[in-house]
Scaffold this motif. Structure first.
Motif, PDB file in Angstrom:
ATOM      1  N   LEU A 198     -52.598   5.718 -54.370  1.00  0.00           N
ATOM      2  CA  LEU A 198     -52.914   4.293 -54.431  1.00  0.00           C
ATOM      3  C   LEU A 198     -52.612   3.586 -53.110  1.00  0.00           C
ATOM      4  N   GLY A 199     -51.543   3.984 -52.449  1.00  0.00           N
ATOM      5  CA  GLY A 199     -51.246   3.407 -51.138  1.00  0.00           C
ATOM      6  C   GLY A 199     -52.354   3.686 -50.136  1.00  0.00           C
ATOM      7  N   HIS A 200     -52.866   4.902 -50.149  1.00  0.00           N
ATOM      8  CA  HIS A 200     -53.950   5.244 -49.224  1.00  0.00           C
ATOM      9  C   HIS A 200     -55.271   4.587 -49.627  1.00  0.00           C
ATOM     10  N   LEU A 201     -55.508   4.445 -50.920  1.00  0.00           N
ATOM     11  CA  LEU A 201     -56.715   3.725 -51.351  1.00  0.00           C
ATOM     12  C   LEU A 201     -56.640   2.259 -50.935  1.00  0.00           C
ATOM     13  N   LEU A 202     -55.454   1.663 -51.012  1.00  0.00           N
ATOM     14  CA  LEU A 202     -55.291   0.282 -50.548  1.00  0.00           C
ATOM     15  C   LEU A 202     -55.556   0.187 -49.044  1.00  0.00           C
ATOM     16  N   LYS A 203     -54.987   1.100 -48.302  1.00  0.00           N
ATOM     17  CA  LYS A 203     -55.225   1.104 -46.855  1.00  0.00           C
ATOM     18  C   LYS A 203     -56.720   1.276 -46.579  1.00  0.00           C
ATOM     19  N   TRP A 204     -57.354   2.179 -47.313  1.00  0.00           N
ATOM     20  CA  TRP A 204     -58.783   2.465 -47.138  1.00  0.00           C
ATOM     21  C   TRP A 204     -59.615   1.211 -47.380  1.00  0.00           C
ATOM     22  N   GLU A 205     -59.272   0.483 -48.436  1.00  0.00           N
ATOM     23  CA  GLU A 205     -60.056  -0.698 -48.796  1.00  0.00           C
ATOM     24  C   GLU A 205     -59.760  -1.901 -47.914  1.00  0.00           C
ATOM     25  N   TYR A 206     -58.484  -2.130 -47.584  1.00  0.00           N
ATOM     26  CA  TYR A 206     -58.110  -3.359 -46.899  1.00  0.00           C
ATOM     27  C   TYR A 206     -57.991  -3.216 -45.388  1.00  0.00           C
ATOM     28  N   GLN A 207     -58.103  -2.026 -44.888  1.00  0.00           N
ATOM     29  CA  GLN A 207     -58.073  -1.831 -43.447  1.00  0.00           C
ATOM     30  C   GLN A 207     -59.156  -0.811 -43.046  1.00  0.00           C
ATOM     31  N   PRO A 208     -60.420  -1.126 -43.348  1.00  0.00           N
ATOM     32  CA  PRO A 208     -61.502  -0.154 -43.134  1.00  0.00           C
ATOM     33  C   PRO A 208     -61.675   0.272 -41.671  1.00  0.00           C
ATOM     34  N   GLU A 209     -61.315  -0.597 -40.751  1.00  0.00           N
ATOM     35  CA  GLU A 209     -61.464  -0.252 -39.326  1.00  0.00           C
ATOM     36  C   GLU A 209     -60.496   0.847 -38.888  1.00  0.00           C
ATOM     37  N   GLN A 210     -59.480   1.116 -39.699  1.00  0.00           N
ATOM     38  CA  GLN A 210     -58.488   2.145 -39.366  1.00  0.00           C
ATOM     39  C   GLN A 210     -58.712   3.461 -40.120  1.00  0.00           C
ATOM     40  N   ARG A 211     -59.757   3.538 -40.917  1.00  0.00           N
ATOM     41  CA  ARG A 211     -59.998   4.747 -41.704  1.00  0.00           C
ATOM     42  C   ARG A 211     -60.002   5.979 -40.810  1.00  0.00           C
ATOM     43  N   SER A 212     -59.423   7.042 -41.354  1.00  0.00           N
ATOM     44  CA  SER A 212     -59.311   8.258 -40.554  1.00  0.00           C
ATOM     45  C   SER A 212     -59.485   9.490 -41.434  1.00  0.00           C
ATOM     46  N   ARG A 213     -59.678  10.587 -40.773  1.00  0.00           N
ATOM     47  CA  ARG A 213     -59.764  11.870 -41.478  1.00  0.00           C
ATOM     48  C   ARG A 213     -58.455  12.140 -42.233  1.00  0.00           C
ATOM     49  N   SER A 214     -57.344  11.759 -41.650  1.00  0.00           N
ATOM     50  CA  SER A 214     -56.040  11.950 -42.282  1.00  0.00           C
ATOM     51  C   SER A 214     -55.955  11.192 -43.608  1.00  0.00           C
ATOM     52  N   TRP A 215     -56.386   9.931 -43.622  1.00  0.00           N
ATOM     53  CA  TRP A 215     -56.382   9.157 -44.863  1.00  0.00           C
ATOM     54  C   TRP A 215     -57.301   9.803 -45.888  1.00  0.00           C
ATOM     55  N   PHE A 216     -58.490  10.187 -45.439  1.00  0.00           N
ATOM     56  CA  PHE A 216     -59.478  10.830 -46.308  1.00  0.00           C
ATOM     57  C   PHE A 216     -58.879  12.081 -46.957  1.00  0.00           C
ATOM     58  N   LEU A 217     -58.254  12.916 -46.142  1.00  0.00           N
ATOM     59  CA  LEU A 217     -57.681  14.164 -46.670  1.00  0.00           C
ATOM     60  C   LEU A 217     -56.489  13.910 -47.580  1.00  0.00           C
ATOM     61  N   THR A 218     -55.693  12.888 -47.277  1.00  0.00           N
ATOM     62  CA  THR A 218     -54.567  12.551 -48.154  1.00  0.00           C
ATOM     63  C   THR A 218     -55.081  12.106 -49.522  1.00  0.00           C
ATOM     64  N   ILE A 219     -56.092  11.275 -49.538  1.00  0.00           N
ATOM     65  CA  ILE A 219     -56.683  10.827 -50.806  1.00  0.00           C
ATOM     66  C   ILE A 219     -57.213  12.028 -51.587  1.00  0.00           C
ATOM     67  N   ARG A 220     -57.924  12.898 -50.900  1.00  0.00           N
ATOM     68  CA  ARG A 220     -58.476  14.107 -51.545  1.00  0.00           C
ATOM     69  C   ARG A 220     -57.359  14.988 -52.112  1.00  0.00           C
ATOM     70  N   GLU A 221     -56.332  15.229 -51.302  1.00  0.00           N
ATOM     71  CA  GLU A 221     -55.218  16.087 -51.730  1.00  0.00           C
ATOM     72  C   GLU A 221     -54.479  15.505 -52.923  1.00  0.00           C
ATOM     73  N   GLN A 222     -54.234  14.192 -52.905  1.00  0.00           N
ATOM     74  CA  GLN A 222     -53.495  13.570 -54.008  1.00  0.00           C
ATOM     75  C   GLN A 222     -54.295  13.619 -55.305  1.00  0.00           C
ATOM     76  N   ARG A 223     -55.601  13.399 -55.211  1.00  0.00           N
ATOM     77  CA  ARG A 223     -56.435  13.490 -56.414  1.00  0.00           C
ATOM     78  C   ARG A 223     -56.378  14.899 -57.004  1.00  0.00           C
ATOM     79  N   HIS A 224     -56.497  15.880 -56.152  1.00  0.00           N
ATOM     80  CA  HIS A 224     -56.424  17.268 -56.637  1.00  0.00           C
ATOM     81  C   HIS A 224     -55.050  17.563 -57.233  1.00  0.00           C
ATOM     82  N   ALA A 225     -54.005  17.103 -56.578  1.00  0.00           N
ATOM     83  CA  ALA A 225     -52.645  17.355 -57.057  1.00  0.00           C
ATOM     84  C   ALA A 225     -52.404  16.677 -58.407  1.00  0.00           C
ATOM     85  N   ILE A 226     -52.940  15.484 -58.593  1.00  0.00           N
ATOM     86  CA  ILE A 226     -52.781  14.782 -59.875  1.00  0.00           C
ATOM     87  C   ILE A 226     -53.499  15.545 -60.976  1.00  0.00           C
TER      88      ILE A 226
END
Length: 152
Positions: free
Chosen positions: A58-86
């Motif tokens: 949720l922290g990374h989804l918030l960053k993704w939504e509210y700071q789109p200019e800072q989106r990165s591969r790292s954020w993308f992969l963290t979101i992907r990893e957390q979804r899989h882990a859940i």
């Protein structure tokens, strides 16, 4: 050495002694009070793990939504990893599904804190309550589509 003393003085030794007593069905050798406490603690630990995974997601989804200019591969992969882990965690602990709403609330609070720590955004930027359902948050195509490769 008596069981409560062993529990307080040598926890590892206590666990080994209790495991052996369980294996051999030595009911009189079991430290029932501490066994109950430890089993309940294990359950709480599984819940805390779910909350931890949700807070990072949720922290990374918030960053993704509210700071789109800072989106990165790292954020993308963290979101992907957390979804899989859940998904994995719930497959391994299906009874946790009964606490999904509570975990989402707890995870969102921690997720906001994570987003605050990792951005320069003020608290007022973020919603007071989780803006998505649990199912939305873990859906591969919600906000950040992790079904595809990163395209920055």
């Amino acid at each position: 050495m008596d069981k409560p003393f062993l529990y307080d003085q040598d926890f590892y030794g206590w666990t080994q002694q209790q495991a052996k007593a369980l294996e051999q069905r030595l009911v009189m050798e079991l430290d029932w009070q501490h066994l109950q406490e430890e089993i309940q603690a294990l359950g709480r630990q599984e819940y805390r793990e779910l909350v931890s995974l949700l807070s990072v997601l949720l922290g990374h989804l918030l960053k993704w939504e509210y700071q789109p200019e800072q989106r990165s591969r790292s954020w993308f992969l963290t979101i992907r990893e957390q979804r899989h882990a859940i998904h994995r965690h719930l497959r391994q602990n299906p009874s946790l599904k009964s606490r999904i709403e509570e975990a989402l609330l707890d995870g969102f609070e921690a997720g906001v804190d994570l987003a605050l720590r990792e951005t320069n955004l003020p608290l007022r930027t973020f919603p007071e309550h989780c803006p998505c359902s649990f199912d939305d948050a873990i859906a591969d195509n919600f906000l950040c589509d992790t079904r595809q490769d990163w395209e920055g």
